[in-house]
Design a protein around this motif. Sequence first.
Motif, PDB file in Angstrom:
ATOM      1  N   SER A 118       4.023   5.683  -5.548  1.00  0.00           N
ATOM      2  CA  SER A 118       3.958   5.707  -7.005  1.00  0.00           C
ATOM      3  C   SER A 118       2.917   6.707  -7.496  1.00  0.00           C
ATOM      4  CB  SER A 118       3.637   4.299  -7.518  1.00  0.00           C
ATOM      5  OG  SER A 118       3.457   4.311  -8.901  1.00  0.00           O
ATOM      6  N   GLN A 119       1.765   6.727  -6.852  1.00  0.00           N
ATOM      7  CA  GLN A 119       0.715   7.682  -7.222  1.00  0.00           C
ATOM      8  C   GLN A 119       1.178   9.117  -6.972  1.00  0.00           C
ATOM      9  OE1 GLN A 119      -2.811   6.588  -5.075  1.00  0.00           O
ATOM     10  NE2 GLN A 119      -3.160   4.752  -6.297  1.00  0.00           N
ATOM     11  N   ALA A 120       1.871   9.341  -5.872  1.00  0.00           N
ATOM     12  CA  ALA A 120       2.370  10.683  -5.550  1.00  0.00           C
ATOM     13  C   ALA A 120       3.375  11.145  -6.618  1.00  0.00           C
ATOM     14  CB  ALA A 120       3.015  10.695  -4.168  1.00  0.00           C
ATOM     15  N   SER A 174       0.834  -1.203   0.000  1.00  0.00           N
ATOM     16  CA  SER A 174       0.000   0.000   0.000  1.00  0.00           C
ATOM     17  C   SER A 174       0.871   1.256   0.000  1.00  0.00           C
ATOM     18  CB  SER A 174      -0.917  -0.005   1.219  1.00  0.00           C
ATOM     19  OG  SER A 174      -1.684   1.159   1.265  1.00  0.00           O
ATOM     20  N   ALA A 175       1.928   1.269   0.803  1.00  0.00           N
ATOM     21  CA  ALA A 175       2.830   2.420   0.858  1.00  0.00           C
ATOM     22  C   ALA A 175       3.546   2.611  -0.475  1.00  0.00           C
ATOM     23  CB  ALA A 175       3.847   2.238   1.982  1.00  0.00           C
ATOM     24  N   SER A 176       3.948   1.519  -1.097  1.00  0.00           N
ATOM     25  CA  SER A 176       4.617   1.587  -2.396  1.00  0.00           C
ATOM     26  C   SER A 176       3.668   2.142  -3.453  1.00  0.00           C
ATOM     27  CB  SER A 176       5.112   0.198  -2.802  1.00  0.00           C
ATOM     28  OG  SER A 176       5.646   0.227  -4.097  1.00  0.00           O
ATOM     29  N   ASN A 177       2.419   1.688  -3.439  1.00  0.00           N
ATOM     30  CA  ASN A 177       1.417   2.167  -4.384  1.00  0.00           C
ATOM     31  C   ASN A 177       1.157   3.662  -4.173  1.00  0.00           C
ATOM     32  OD1 ASN A 177      -0.579   2.126  -6.366  1.00  0.00           O
ATOM     33  ND2 ASN A 177      -2.175   1.584  -4.895  1.00  0.00           N
ATOM     34  N   GLU A 202       4.588  14.658 -11.244  1.00  0.00           N
ATOM     35  CA  GLU A 202       4.962  14.755 -12.656  1.00  0.00           C
ATOM     36  C   GLU A 202       3.877  15.498 -13.441  1.00  0.00           C
ATOM     37  OE1 GLU A 202       5.661  11.715 -16.377  1.00  0.00           O
ATOM     38  OE2 GLU A 202       6.347  11.089 -14.389  1.00  0.00           O
ATOM     39  N   PHE A 203       2.614  15.170 -13.191  1.00  0.00           N
ATOM     40  CA  PHE A 203       1.498  15.849 -13.859  1.00  0.00           C
ATOM     41  C   PHE A 203       1.510  17.340 -13.519  1.00  0.00           C
ATOM     42  CE2 PHE A 203      -2.805  17.576 -13.732  1.00  0.00           C
ATOM     43  CZ  PHE A 203      -3.228  17.330 -15.034  1.00  0.00           C
TER      44      PHE A 203
END
Length: 158
Positions: A16-18, A10-13, A23-24
């Motif tokens: 990754s989303q952050a 969950s922390a890795s996901n 980047e966006f």
Amino acid sequence: MPKRDREAASASNLASQAERLIEFALQNPDQFRLISEVVAERAQTKLDQRRTHEYTASLVEQFHALSARESFRPGDLVVWKPRLKNRVHPAYDEPAVVVEVLETPVVNAEVDPSSTYFREPLDIVLGFLDDEDEILVYHYDSRRFAKAPNQTPNRVDV
């Protein structure tokens, strides 16, 4: 999957989303600003809704539930009172057994004052089974618990 592995995934996901969000934001600053404004407006709307009658009624109801004390003794089976759960375990409607009732509550004044746990009076010691069916014992605020209804037995002989 063990709990630690689920938490790590969950922390890795989340990380990754952050990274994708950053980047966006860097590639589309105007769009990101607009999205941020919409999010802020929605947050304000939710805050306004909290000021409604339903919020006040719920607040008063929960205050009364927190203020209503029950008498416990070792061996009693207890559950969280509705909407007063402030810890991960035990789950709602999952019974815990009273291991000890403390005459003098444990109060941790060293927790950050902005924490919900600051000066919380931990006056009851409860035991419950973890995912491996091993008993865990933690201190809690007894005001947040009620005797377990419809449990057979509703008490453990001590």
